[in-house]
Design an enzyme around this catalytic site. Structure first.
Site, short mmCIF file in Angstrom:
data_model
loop_
_atom_site.label_atom_id
_atom_site.label_comp_id
_atom_site.label_asym_id
_atom_site.label_seq_id
_atom_site.Cartn_x
_atom_site.Cartn_y
_atom_site.Cartn_z
N LYS A 56 62.46 23.10 94.29
CA LYS A 56 63.39 24.05 95.25
C LYS A 56 63.89 25.33 94.15
CE LYS A 56 66.91 22.82 98.47
NZ LYS A 56 68.20 22.09 98.65
C1 E4P Z 1 69.96 22.06 101.80
O1 E4P Z 1 68.86 21.81 101.24
C2 E4P Z 1 71.03 22.26 101.33
O2 E4P Z 1 71.22 21.35 100.17
C3 E4P Z 1 72.30 21.79 102.23
O3 E4P Z 1 71.81 21.80 103.51
C4 E4P Z 1 73.40 22.47 102.10
O4 E4P Z 1 74.32 22.09 103.01
P1 E4P Z 1 76.01 22.38 102.92
O5 E4P Z 1 76.32 23.84 103.38
O6 E4P Z 1 76.82 21.46 103.90
O7 E4P Z 1 76.36 22.02 101.69
#
Ligand code: E4P
Length: 217
Positions: free
Chosen positions: A83
């Site tokens: 990522k």
């Molecule tokens: C996705 O890969 C992210 O880790 C995640 O969905 C972020 O979510 P949040 O905005 O609730 O922290």
């Protein structure tokens, strides 16, 4: 539509793995820290539990350091997806990884044009953060619709991974818009099962059945 769990808590992942509903897992640096474990160890364990894509995020912000971190993460298991953040260096790293056959999830996407750049850079997944767009008073779901339209126009293979999903209504809208994947905390999955009419209907069926004295089998 694929379902990914957005967590680095392995007990939670194990608990849901048996449902057959979990196709993959996403983590981010905050989630790894919350798990209280070392990234390599926790990602390896998640990859053993779930055979599908498991996203592990780099924390470097400079291209060559991202490449070194990403290559290290990719070596943990075959189902690791590296990522990277949607920055200039992140997209350059995405392009390099895609040339090397390493799958990439481009994260922190907040605009359709950022998503277009990610697709052109060879991203496997693009992660538009729906909930965080809503948090600033805009329509996060519109972002999914715009990206879908653009990707369909040109036949990009990059999969739209609706992220920052906070409640079942986000899931409903993401599914209606044709997001390829949604990643969400386990509590959203729990909420998706629930309907008061299901509970009410089941209670009525069981009450009638009990009165009859019948048994199955
Ligand atoms: C996705 O890969 C992210 O880790 C995640 O969905 C972020 O979510 P949040 O905005 O609730 O922290």
């Amino acid at each position: 539509m694929k379902f990914f769990l957005d967590t680095a808590i392995t007990d939670e992942i194990k608990q849901y793995a048996d449902t057959g509903l979990v196709d993959g897992v996403t983590t981010n640096p905050s989630l790894i820290v919350k798990s209280g474990r070392k990234i390599e160890e926790v990602i390896a364990e998640i990859c053993d539990i779930i055979p599908g894509p498991v996203s592990a995020e780099v924390v470097a912000t400079e291209y060559s350091e991202m490449i070194s971190e990403g290559r290290g993460l990719a070596k943990i298991a075959d189902n690791v997806v590296v990522k990277v953040p949607l920055t200039e260096d992140g997209l350059k790293a995405c392009y390099t990884f895609s040339q090397e056959g390493i799958k990439v999830n481009v994260t922190l996407c907040f605009s359709p044009l950022q998503a277009l750049l990610a697709a052109k850079s060879g991203a496997t997944f693009i992660s538009p953060f729906v909930g965080r767009v809503d948090d600033i008073g805009l329509d996060g779901m519109q972002l999914i619709g715009d990206i879908k339209e653009i990707y369909d126009n040109y036949g990009f293979a990059t999969q739209i991974l609706a992220a920052s999903i906070r409640h079942p209504f986000h899931m409903l809208e993401a599914a209606k818009m044709g997001a390829d994947v949604a990643t969400f905390p386990a509590k959203v999955l729990d909420q998706m099962y629930k309907h008061p009419l299901t509970d009410k209907g089941l209670a009525a069926f069981l009450k009638d059945w009990e009165k009859s004295g019948q048994k199955i089998g």
